[in-house]
Structures are given as C-alpha cells and as structure tokens.
Design a protein around this motif. Structure first.
Motif, PDB file in Angstrom:
ATOM      1  N   ASN A  14      12.009   3.243 -23.597  1.00  0.00           N
ATOM      2  CA  ASN A  14      10.843   4.132 -23.511  1.00  0.00           C
ATOM      3  C   ASN A  14      11.259   5.479 -22.936  1.00  0.00           C
ATOM      4  O   ASN A  14      12.256   5.590 -22.212  1.00  0.00           O
ATOM      5  CB  ASN A  14       9.761   3.529 -22.624  1.00  0.00           C
ATOM      6  CG  ASN A  14       8.977   2.438 -23.328  1.00  0.00           C
ATOM      7  OD1 ASN A  14       9.184   2.171 -24.513  1.00  0.00           O
ATOM      8  ND2 ASN A  14       8.070   1.807 -22.602  1.00  0.00           N
ATOM      9  N   PRO A  24       8.581   9.101 -17.868  1.00  0.00           N
ATOM     10  CA  PRO A  24       7.281   9.770 -17.763  1.00  0.00           C
ATOM     11  C   PRO A  24       7.390  11.256 -17.444  1.00  0.00           C
ATOM     12  O   PRO A  24       8.274  11.695 -16.720  1.00  0.00           O
ATOM     13  CB  PRO A  24       6.575   9.027 -16.625  1.00  0.00           C
ATOM     14  CG  PRO A  24       7.324   7.763 -16.443  1.00  0.00           C
ATOM     15  CD  PRO A  24       8.727   8.029 -16.875  1.00  0.00           C
ATOM     16  N   GLU A  71       4.750  16.766 -26.721  1.00  0.00           N
ATOM     17  CA  GLU A  71       4.035  15.676 -26.077  1.00  0.00           C
ATOM     18  C   GLU A  71       4.930  14.958 -25.077  1.00  0.00           C
ATOM     19  O   GLU A  71       6.146  15.005 -25.160  1.00  0.00           O
ATOM     20  CB  GLU A  71       3.535  14.676 -27.120  1.00  0.00           C
ATOM     21  CG  GLU A  71       4.633  13.895 -27.810  1.00  0.00           C
ATOM     22  CD  GLU A  71       4.086  12.816 -28.735  1.00  0.00           C
ATOM     23  OE1 GLU A  71       2.892  12.844 -29.052  1.00  0.00           O
ATOM     24  OE2 GLU A  71       4.877  11.943 -29.140  1.00  0.00           O
ATOM     25  N   ARG A  72       4.288  14.311 -24.136  1.00  0.00           N
ATOM     26  CA  ARG A  72       4.986  13.509 -23.130  1.00  0.00           C
ATOM     27  C   ARG A  72       4.117  12.295 -22.824  1.00  0.00           C
ATOM     28  O   ARG A  72       2.949  12.230 -23.218  1.00  0.00           O
ATOM     29  CB  ARG A  72       5.246  14.332 -21.874  1.00  0.00           C
ATOM     30  CG  ARG A  72       3.990  14.693 -21.108  1.00  0.00           C
ATOM     31  CD  ARG A  72       4.248  15.741 -20.044  1.00  0.00           C
ATOM     32  NE  ARG A  72       4.319  17.076 -20.610  1.00  0.00           N
ATOM     33  CZ  ARG A  72       4.624  18.170 -19.929  1.00  0.00           C
ATOM     34  NH1 ARG A  72       4.922  18.087 -18.644  1.00  0.00           N
ATOM     35  NH2 ARG A  72       4.659  19.348 -20.496  1.00  0.00           N
ATOM     36  N   TYR A  73       4.685  11.354 -22.107  1.00  0.00           N
ATOM     37  CA  TYR A  73       3.921  10.186 -21.663  1.00  0.00           C
ATOM     38  C   TYR A  73       3.801  10.225 -20.146  1.00  0.00           C
ATOM     39  O   TYR A  73       4.707  10.684 -19.447  1.00  0.00           O
ATOM     40  CB  TYR A  73       4.588   8.889 -22.120  1.00  0.00           C
ATOM     41  CG  TYR A  73       4.519   8.696 -23.621  1.00  0.00           C
ATOM     42  CD1 TYR A  73       3.397   8.137 -24.215  1.00  0.00           C
ATOM     43  CD2 TYR A  73       5.572   9.091 -24.441  1.00  0.00           C
ATOM     44  CE1 TYR A  73       3.318   7.965 -25.591  1.00  0.00           C
ATOM     45  CE2 TYR A  73       5.508   8.934 -25.810  1.00  0.00           C
ATOM     46  CZ  TYR A  73       4.381   8.373 -26.386  1.00  0.00           C
ATOM     47  OH  TYR A  73       4.312   8.222 -27.745  1.00  0.00           O
ATOM     48  N   ASP A  74       2.669   9.711 -19.663  1.00  0.00           N
ATOM     49  CA  ASP A  74       2.397   9.795 -18.242  1.00  0.00           C
ATOM     50  C   ASP A  74       2.703   8.497 -17.500  1.00  0.00           C
ATOM     51  O   ASP A  74       2.491   8.412 -16.290  1.00  0.00           O
ATOM     52  CB  ASP A  74       0.923  10.160 -18.019  1.00  0.00           C
ATOM     53  CG  ASP A  74       0.687  10.833 -16.678  1.00  0.00           C
ATOM     54  OD1 ASP A  74       1.251  11.926 -16.468  1.00  0.00           O
ATOM     55  OD2 ASP A  74      -0.042  10.262 -15.842  1.00  0.00           O
ATOM     56  N   ASP A  75       3.202   7.493 -18.210  1.00  0.00           N
ATOM     57  CA  ASP A  75       3.448   6.186 -17.603  1.00  0.00           C
ATOM     58  C   ASP A  75       4.728   5.595 -18.161  1.00  0.00           C
ATOM     59  O   ASP A  75       5.150   5.931 -19.273  1.00  0.00           O
ATOM     60  CB  ASP A  75       2.271   5.240 -17.875  1.00  0.00           C
ATOM     61  CG  ASP A  75       2.114   4.948 -19.357  1.00  0.00           C
ATOM     62  OD1 ASP A  75       2.204   5.900 -20.169  1.00  0.00           O
ATOM     63  OD2 ASP A  75       1.936   3.770 -19.719  1.00  0.00           O
ATOM     64  N   ASN A  81       4.683   4.034 -21.686  1.00  0.00           N
ATOM     65  CA  ASN A  81       4.382   4.932 -22.803  1.00  0.00           C
ATOM     66  C   ASN A  81       3.064   4.593 -23.495  1.00  0.00           C
ATOM     67  O   ASN A  81       2.930   4.683 -24.722  1.00  0.00           O
ATOM     68  CB  ASN A  81       5.529   4.937 -23.827  1.00  0.00           C
ATOM     69  CG  ASN A  81       6.762   5.668 -23.347  1.00  0.00           C
ATOM     70  OD1 ASN A  81       7.737   5.811 -24.074  1.00  0.00           O
ATOM     71  ND2 ASN A  81       6.762   6.117 -22.100  1.00  0.00           N
ATOM     72  N   VAL A 138       0.052   6.027 -22.092  1.00  0.00           N
ATOM     73  CA  VAL A 138      -0.807   7.188 -21.842  1.00  0.00           C
ATOM     74  C   VAL A 138      -0.088   8.433 -22.353  1.00  0.00           C
ATOM     75  O   VAL A 138       0.868   8.913 -21.742  1.00  0.00           O
ATOM     76  CB  VAL A 138      -1.134   7.331 -20.345  1.00  0.00           C
ATOM     77  CG1 VAL A 138      -2.058   8.530 -20.121  1.00  0.00           C
ATOM     78  CG2 VAL A 138      -1.778   6.059 -19.811  1.00  0.00           C
ATOM     79  N   ARG A 139      -0.561   8.945 -23.485  1.00  0.00           N
ATOM     80  CA  ARG A 139       0.081  10.092 -24.131  1.00  0.00           C
ATOM     81  C   ARG A 139      -0.583  11.382 -23.681  1.00  0.00           C
ATOM     82  O   ARG A 139      -1.813  11.496 -23.642  1.00  0.00           O
ATOM     83  CB  ARG A 139      -0.021   9.958 -25.647  1.00  0.00           C
ATOM     84  CG  ARG A 139       0.511  11.147 -26.437  1.00  0.00           C
ATOM     85  CD  ARG A 139       0.347  10.917 -27.930  1.00  0.00           C
ATOM     86  NE  ARG A 139       0.685  12.112 -28.692  1.00  0.00           N
ATOM     87  CZ  ARG A 139      -0.181  13.074 -29.006  1.00  0.00           C
ATOM     88  NH1 ARG A 139      -1.448  12.965 -28.596  1.00  0.00           N
ATOM     89  NH2 ARG A 139       0.194  14.122 -29.702  1.00  0.00           N
TER      90      ARG A 139
END
Length: 635
Positions: free
Chosen positions: A538, A541, A570-574, A577, A579-580
């Motif tokens: 993954n 974050p 874009e990035r993920y916050d968790d 992966n 929470v986009r």
C-alpha cells in the motif's frame, strides 16, 4: 527559491575553510558574522549540507534554498505555505491558518526530518514533530532544505533530510523594516524591526537585530463531518477556527579580534489556536529557541566553534476554556567542532551533546534522556571529482548506540554538467510518546533504520539551469501500532513491525523567458509499505505520488507581477488505503508596486479559482483569499 546546480569554478576545500571564517561552521547562520566583509554575498553560501561553509553550486547533496528575497516576493501567509512546493517536500495541514502542519520529505515520515532554528534543534520530544505553523515567516531570513539522509552529520531523525531555518540578519549599517497588512477571514499582520552592523575591516566590529511580529485571523471552519467517525457528534463544531500569534527575535554578535568572535540569538513565538476536537478545542502554544556561539580562527587552516542552545515546545490545552492538560518539552544542546585544512582537503571532527526533558500533566516512566554523538567528515576535490565522506557514532541513554555513515561523489565531466552519486544510512529515535506514553508506550522499542542511494545530474548554462535526482530509500523497523495483546498492554502497543521502500525522481529547472523569471519543479514518488503483512504494497499515508510547482515573476519598472501554480496528485489518509484524498491544483497571483525608494505595497490573491481541496482528509484548506500589505524597508 534556489536549487543546486553545477559548480563551474574548481574550488578547493581549503578555500571553503577560508570561507568558514566568514560563515559559522557548526549549525551556523548564513548571515555569518555581519561584522565581516560587507561585500560578501552570503546568499551564495550554505552551511547545512556539510556543517561547513560552501557555495550553493559546490554542494554534492540535493539542496534547496529559500532567501528573504523569495519570501518578500511571494509573501506567503505562513511557513507551511512557504515550504509547499519545495522539490520532494509534501505538507499535510489539519485545516486553515495555525492548524497543525506536518512535512514529509522524500516520502519519509513527518518525524523523519531534523529541524534546526539558527543551528538549535527544535521540535517536540514527546510527539517528534515540529510546529511549523507557529513560526511566522516575518521572522525568517532564509531556509535551507537538504534532501537525503544526513544522520552521519546530525544524528537521529535525519532519514529524509534536514530543514534549517535562519532568523533575520542585518544587511547594512542600519536598517528599519515595518509591515502592515490585512485580508479576508479577518486577517491582520503587523511587523517591525531594526538591525545593523559595523564595518569589521579593522578586525573587530559588531551587529544586532530585533524583530517583532503579530498576526490574527478569524480563520475558517477547519473540520468537516467524517461519517465514519463515532466521535464526530462530540468533535464537530461548525464555526470558524481562529488563530493568533505574537513573536520576537533578538540577535547580536561581536568580533573582538580577527581570530575571536561570539554571537547569540533568541526567538519566542506565542500562539493561541482554536480547532474542533472531542478532547480539547483550543491551545496556547509557545516555541522558544535560544542559541549562542564562540568561534576561534587562529589561521586560514583552522576553525574551532563551540555552540550551546536550548529549545522549548509548550502546549496548554483547553475545552471551551476549561483546562485539560499540558505538554512541555525542553532540549538543551551543545556542540564542539574543529575544521582543519589538510592540503587540498578539509577535515571536520566534532562532538554533539543533547538532553531532552518532558514535563506537564502526563506522567512518563522516564522523563529525560541524553544523547552524545561523535562525528568526522572528509571533503576533497581531485581535479574534476569531488568527494564527501562522513561517519558518526551516537550513544543514547535510552536505546543505546547507532552508527551511521554517508559517501557523496561528484564529477564535473564538462564545464556545464555534473554527475553525482551518494549512499547513506540514517536512523530515527523513538519518541517519548512511543516509549512511555501511559497505556500506550513500549519501552523496548529500537530505532528505525534506513539506507538510501541517489544518482543525480545537474546542468548550468547561459539560459539557466536544471537538475534531475533519482533516489531510493529502504526503512526497516518502522514503529507502528501492533494490536497483538501483551500481558501489560491488552489492546496492543507500538512495535518495530513495519518496513517501507521509497523510490522517487525530482526534476527542477530555472530560466528567464522574455524577461520573466521562471522556476519549476516536479516530484514523482512511490512510497510503499513493505512489511509483508497487512497493508503490504500500500502507499504510505499522506504522500502524493505526483507533486509540482511553477513560479513566474517579472518587474516592470516600479511594478512587479508574479504567479504560482501548485499541485499534487491523490493520496491516501490511512495505511489501509481506504480513505482517498483527491488531488488538486491551485493558482496564486501577486502584484506589487514600489511607490518610493523604501515603500512598497503588494496584493496577493491565493487560490484564485476557489478550489475545494484537502491535504489531510476531512480538514479543508482555505478557498479564495486576498491580502494587501504595506512594507517599509529603509536605512
């Protein structure tokens, strides 16, 4: 903002030792000793990459320098705004002005960077982070960002690099500055300062600098509803979250003889922050940094520097005015470094000492630790080749010893092109929260370790310059929450269970087109979890895979016009992966007018197209905003 390009002249490192008589050599200030030769252009000298003075073009590491001229031209609202768009650097902000902002350098964690203020290590010993949002840009003279592992010079935490912030310095015998500004969101900023230096051509002279600043803003509603959070019924408060900050910086120094000089600096910033949370919703914060230096230069071949400093990070937290808790951390530090010219080489050896202490309303099993570090560095040119090698041994009273090293090589294979290659190791020390936070910490944690390799190519031509840097980093023993129950932690604890692999490419260029100054950069990252378990492969974050920035500026007589485009994918916050956070692009415009020799006015329009975006999930960033500033700078 200046990136590093090729060094055309073949400078010997003995000449750099001579330059260190002008610029401090140990965690020093680029202002150097203002009592020295006023003709010296210190904007062309950096000290963070090697802990010695060298020209920007001569550095072998990837370095970006932001000068006071850049700050005045761009007039950013905050230090996180100033750093946004630096190659390889990502900012994650929990809302609008004054809200917590974290930096991710080359895809490493937010606490994988050493932050120095005038050479003194700053930040929180409990969380490991730095409160960038509480350092006003009005107090900043210059920022040097070194990308890549630098633990072999600075010890723990320099996995992604080092960010060194220098406070204001004098530019002449006497200078006074005043700035007044206002904008939407009920924003107001004020600042004033005086500084000066005497001519040191006779071997002695002094300097001083005093600057004060204040800002206040009504802010924006910094948090939106997270439907998946059971705590939002308590945390959600749809109102504007304001912020205010007052700061004062002091500095002074004196050269007694050509061989001896001393200086001291102090910075204090006090802030009040409102935010949304179910535990506390307002904080009073203090950042305080004190530093002093004595330098002895008996000859052109020898410089000995002694530094001492203290940094404090304090947070008093409240809920609707009712006191909740307090966190206080203090770092005392000292350094002794000697730089010795050996033929055409420069040998640096030094000893660092640091004591971290924590206090407040939370009781930690251990509230103090001491780190001692011994390092050595060799720099030399061999014709068209340059070499920099360093080795360091740290001993910490909590987790024992760590050895780190690095080797950097450069080859000027034409007058316009330089090839660089490097390899380095680094480590991250567990924080007090990781080790001892009640009900959570794990005292058996080991340091996180890393190994990085880099290959770069730089060009400098009549039309401008460019650089390309490709790198990879592997981080082992990453500290992550382990839900496995233990006899003392039935709900789990932090453990050294994760690994990461990070690949990246940074591209920068600068030129002049039809009278317009153009600076641009882009970064591609592939920061992956490599633990082999949950979340394997993954994305890490809060790191976008793509980011970049373009700045264009031009003067038309008394008028100046400029703009910036800043974007990130874009990035993920968790870690899972799930929470986009969508990508975004913003456009800023600035127009200035100098209506007298010492007076100017500037209008900044940020996020002109009113884009809705976030860098941290559920924490919106400000929409379209404007700010008008009036500035005086005269002698």
């Amino acid at each position: 903002m200046r990136s590093v390009f090729l060094s055309t002249p073949r400078r010997s490192l003995l000449a750099l030792a001579l330059a260190s008589l002008i610029v401090p050599t140990v965690r020093a200030q680029p202002a150097g000793n203002p009592a020295s030769d006023p003709a010296t252009d210190l904007d062309d000298v950096v000290v963070t990459a090697t802990r010695t003075a060298q020209t920007i073009d001569a550095t072998l590491a990837a370095v970006t320098v932001i000068t006071r001229e850049d700050i005045d031209r761009r007039a950013p609202a905050s230090l996180p705004d100033l750093l946004r768009g630096v190659p390889g650097l990502t900012i994650g902000a929990n809302g609008g002005p004054g809200k917590v902002a974290s930096s991710f350098l080359r895809g490493t964690d937010s606490d994988h960077v050493v932050v120095l203020i005038d050479g003194v290590r700053a930040g929180s010993a409990t969380s490991g982070g730095m409160a960038f949002q509480d350092l006003p840009v009005e107090q900043i003279e210059r920022v040097e960002i070194v990308r890549g592992p630098v633990s072999s010079l600075y010890g723990a935490d320099a996995v992604g690099g080092v960010i060194q912030i220098f406070t204001r310095r004098p530019h002449g015998p006497f200078q006074a500055t005043v700035n007044i500004g206002a904008g939407n969101f009920d924003t107001q900023r004020y600042g004033a300062g005086v500084s000066g230096r005497s001519d040191a051509s006779g071997g002695h002279g002094g300097w001083y600098s005093v600057h004060a600043a204040h800002e206040t803003t009504g802010g924006i509603d910094s948090y939106r509803d997270n439907p998946a959070s059971p705590w939002d019924d308590f945390a959600l408060d749809p109102d504007r979250d304001g912020y205010r900050n007052s700061s004062l910086s002091l500095g002074g120094g004196y050269r007694f003889t050509p061989a001896w000089d001393v200086e001291a600096r102090a910075l204090r910033a006090e802030g009040h922050n409102d935010y949304d949370s179910s535990w506390s919703n307002e904080s009073d914060v203090v950042q305080e940094i004190l530093g002093s230096r004595v330098r002895y230069t008996p000859s052109e071949q020898v410089t000995v520097t002694l530094n001492a400093g203290r940094s404090e990070d304090t947070s008093h937290n409240y809920y609707d005015g009712v006191f909740i808790d307090r966190f206080d951390t203090r770092r005392d530090s000292g350094s002794l470094q000697g730089d010795f010219g050996v033929g055409q080489a420069l040998l640096s050896v030094g000893f660092d000492w640091r004591e971290d202490q924590v206090g407040g309303t939370t009781t930690y099993d251990v509230e103090q630790r001491i780190n001692r570090g011994l390092f050595g560095q060799w720099q030399q040119r061999f014709g068209a080749h340059a070499l920099q090698a360093s080795l360091r041994r740290d001993d910490d009273t909590q987790f024992g010893g760590e050895t780190t090293g690095s080797v950097l090589w450069g080859w000027d294979f034409t007058d316009a092109l330089r090839l660089t290659a490097s390899y380095g190791t680094a480590y991250k020390a567990p924080t007090f929260n990781d080790l001892y936070f009640p009900g959570f910490g794990n005292a058996a944690l080991s340091p996180e370790t890393s190994a990085s390799a880099e290959l770069g190519l730089r060009g400098k031509h009549g039309w401008g310059g460019w650089s390309v840097n490709a790198f990879q980093t592997r981080v082992d023993d990453l500290i992550a929450y382990d839900p496995t129950p233990t006899p003392t932690r039935p709900f789990g604890q932090p453990n050294n269970i994760d690994k990461a692999r990070i690949h990246g490419v940074e591209v920068t260029t600068e030129t002049t087109l039809a009278g317009w100054s153009v600076q641009a950069n882009a970064t591609w990252l592939d920061p992956r979890n490599d633990s082999g378990g949950f979340g394997d492969d993954n994305l890490l974050p809060r790191r976008p895979r793509l980011s970049g920035r373009i700045d264009v500026d031009r003067s038309f007589g008394a008028w100046s016009v400029g703009g910036s485009v800043n974007g990130a994918g874009e990035r993920y916050d968790d870690p899972g992966n799930f929470v986009r956070v969508p990508g975004y692009g913003t456009t800023d415009v600035r127009v200035g007018y100098r209506f007298a020799q010492a007076w100017s006015v500037q209008l900044n329009l940020d996020n002109v197209f009113d884009k809705d975006y976030e860098t941290v999930a559920f924490y919106p960033q400000p929409g379209r905003s404007w700010f008008v500033s009036l500035r005086y700078s005269g002698q």
